[in-house]
Motif scaffolding. Structure first.
Motif, short mmCIF file in Angstrom:
data_model
loop_
_atom_site.label_atom_id
_atom_site.label_comp_id
_atom_site.label_asym_id
_atom_site.label_seq_id
_atom_site.Cartn_x
_atom_site.Cartn_y
_atom_site.Cartn_z
N MET A 26 0.82 -1.22 0.48
CA MET A 26 0.01 -0.42 0.00
C MET A 26 0.68 1.21 0.19
SD MET A 26 -3.14 0.32 2.83
CE MET A 26 -2.74 2.50 3.03
N ALA A 27 0.41 2.47 -0.58
CA ALA A 27 1.15 3.20 -1.21
C ALA A 27 1.26 4.51 0.38
CB ALA A 27 1.58 4.13 -2.27
N THR A 28 1.60 4.60 0.48
CA THR A 28 1.91 6.28 1.34
C THR A 28 0.70 7.22 0.60
OG1 THR A 28 4.09 6.64 1.74
CG2 THR A 28 3.11 6.29 3.66
N PRO A 29 -0.38 7.66 1.52
CA PRO A 29 -1.52 9.07 1.26
C PRO A 29 -0.09 9.96 1.28
CG PRO A 29 -1.90 8.64 3.08
CD PRO A 29 -1.05 7.39 3.02
N PRO A 30 0.21 11.09 -0.39
CA PRO A 30 0.69 11.80 -0.62
C PRO A 30 0.28 13.78 0.61
CG PRO A 30 -1.17 11.94 -2.23
CD PRO A 30 -0.92 10.84 -2.16
N SER A 31 0.98 14.28 1.08
CA SER A 31 0.92 14.98 2.12
C SER A 31 -0.16 16.49 1.86
CB SER A 31 1.85 15.32 2.86
OG SER A 31 2.93 16.41 1.76
N ARG A 32 -0.46 17.11 1.97
CA ARG A 32 -1.44 18.14 2.01
C ARG A 32 -0.40 19.07 1.27
NH1 ARG A 32 -3.25 23.35 3.65
NH2 ARG A 32 -5.56 23.57 3.01
N GLN A 33 0.69 19.48 1.72
CA GLN A 33 1.64 20.23 0.95
C GLN A 33 1.81 19.62 -0.80
OE1 GLN A 33 4.15 20.21 3.39
NE2 GLN A 33 3.99 22.45 4.66
N GLN A 34 1.93 18.21 -0.65
CA GLN A 34 2.35 18.01 -1.65
C GLN A 34 1.03 18.21 -2.82
OE1 GLN A 34 3.08 14.16 -0.62
NE2 GLN A 34 5.53 14.24 -1.07
N ILE A 35 0.32 18.16 -2.44
CA ILE A 35 -0.75 18.25 -3.55
C ILE A 35 -1.65 19.62 -3.49
CG2 ILE A 35 -3.70 18.01 -3.17
CD1 ILE A 35 -3.30 15.62 -1.27
N ILE A 36 -1.31 20.28 -2.87
CA ILE A 36 -1.06 22.00 -3.10
C ILE A 36 0.14 22.08 -4.05
CG2 ILE A 36 -0.33 24.29 -1.97
CD1 ILE A 36 -1.86 23.00 -0.04
N ARG A 37 0.73 21.66 -3.94
CA ARG A 37 2.23 22.02 -4.94
C ARG A 37 2.12 21.43 -5.91
NH1 ARG A 37 6.67 19.45 -2.75
NH2 ARG A 37 6.28 21.24 -0.33
N LEU A 38 2.00 19.84 -6.06
CA LEU A 38 1.49 20.08 -7.41
C LEU A 38 -0.19 20.51 -8.03
CD1 LEU A 38 1.48 17.54 -9.72
CD2 LEU A 38 -0.59 16.26 -8.11
N TYR A 39 -1.15 21.48 -7.70
CA TYR A 39 -1.94 21.79 -7.87
C TYR A 39 -2.06 23.19 -8.57
CZ TYR A 39 -5.82 24.85 -8.09
OH TYR A 39 -7.52 25.57 -8.23
N GLY A 40 -0.60 24.06 -7.60
CA GLY A 40 0.06 24.93 -8.31
C GLY A 40 1.18 24.70 -9.97
N SER A 41 1.95 24.03 -9.96
CA SER A 41 2.46 23.49 -11.01
C SER A 41 2.01 23.09 -12.19
CB SER A 41 2.98 22.60 -10.42
OG SER A 41 4.25 22.29 -9.18
N THR A 42 0.17 22.15 -11.97
CA THR A 42 -0.54 21.98 -12.62
C THR A 42 -1.05 23.15 -13.70
OG1 THR A 42 -1.38 19.78 -11.50
CG2 THR A 42 -2.41 20.37 -13.77
N LEU A 43 -1.60 23.93 -12.79
CA LEU A 43 -2.29 25.80 -12.96
C LEU A 43 -1.08 25.71 -14.20
CD1 LEU A 43 -4.38 26.99 -9.78
CD2 LEU A 43 -5.42 25.96 -12.84
N ARG A 44 -0.03 26.34 -13.48
CA ARG A 44 0.66 26.81 -13.95
C ARG A 44 1.23 26.47 -15.71
NH1 ARG A 44 3.24 27.56 -10.02
NH2 ARG A 44 4.59 26.03 -9.42
N ALA A 45 1.29 24.92 -15.57
CA ALA A 45 1.42 24.61 -17.05
C ALA A 45 0.26 24.87 -17.66
CB ALA A 45 2.19 23.10 -16.10
N ALA A 46 -1.13 24.92 -17.34
CA ALA A 46 -2.63 25.18 -17.80
C ALA A 46 -2.21 26.51 -18.01
CB ALA A 46 -3.27 24.26 -17.24
N LYS A 47 -1.44 27.60 -17.80
CA LYS A 47 -1.89 28.62 -17.95
C LYS A 47 -0.38 28.97 -19.03
CE LYS A 47 -4.32 30.24 -13.82
NZ LYS A 47 -3.84 31.08 -12.73
N SER A 48 0.50 28.51 -19.24
CA SER A 48 1.20 28.63 -20.54
C SER A 48 1.14 27.65 -21.67
CB SER A 48 2.72 27.72 -20.26
OG SER A 48 2.46 26.12 -20.08
N PHE A 49 -0.25 27.29 -21.94
CA PHE A 49 -0.85 27.36 -23.41
C PHE A 49 -0.65 28.67 -24.20
CE2 PHE A 49 -1.79 23.44 -21.42
CZ PHE A 49 -1.58 22.33 -22.79
#
Length: 98
Positions: A1-24
């Motif tokens: 069983m994999a360890t669930p990601p922390s809240r900070q990891q999820i927020i960091r991933l969300y920010g990175s994904t939004l930045r990538a989405a806005k770069s189109f």
């Protein structure tokens, strides 16, 4: 069983994904991916609160989608077209004849 990601990891991933989405460079792609990112992370927030394995699976899928989105944004920037009329245009300055 994999360890669930922390809240900070999820927020960091969300920010990175939004930045990538806005770069189109294409207006339609940019708005689509920003909207899709928000919907995916809201869904992750709501449905995965109770089940850590479901959260881990959703997080790993979002990481894979981020890699694909970054590559797609790069290609879109290379072959981007003209700006659309609905996009914010830079102001054209006229010469003042005073």
């Amino acid at each position: 069983m994999a360890t669930p990601p922390s809240r900070q990891q999820i927020i960091r991933l969300y920010g990175s994904t939004l930045r990538a989405a806005k770069s189109f460079s294409s207006y339609n792609f940019r708005n689509y991916f920003v909207r899709r990112t928000r919907e995916n992370f809201r869904g992750m927030q709501v449905s995965c609160l109770r089940d850590p394995t479901k959260l881990s699976r959703a997080y790993n899928e979002a990481v894979k989608e981020l890699a694909v989105m970054r590559r797609s944004a790069l290609v879109n920037q290379l072959y981007g077209g003209w700006r659309l009329a609905v996009e914010q245009q830079s102001e054209v300055r006229m010469r003042d004849d005073n």
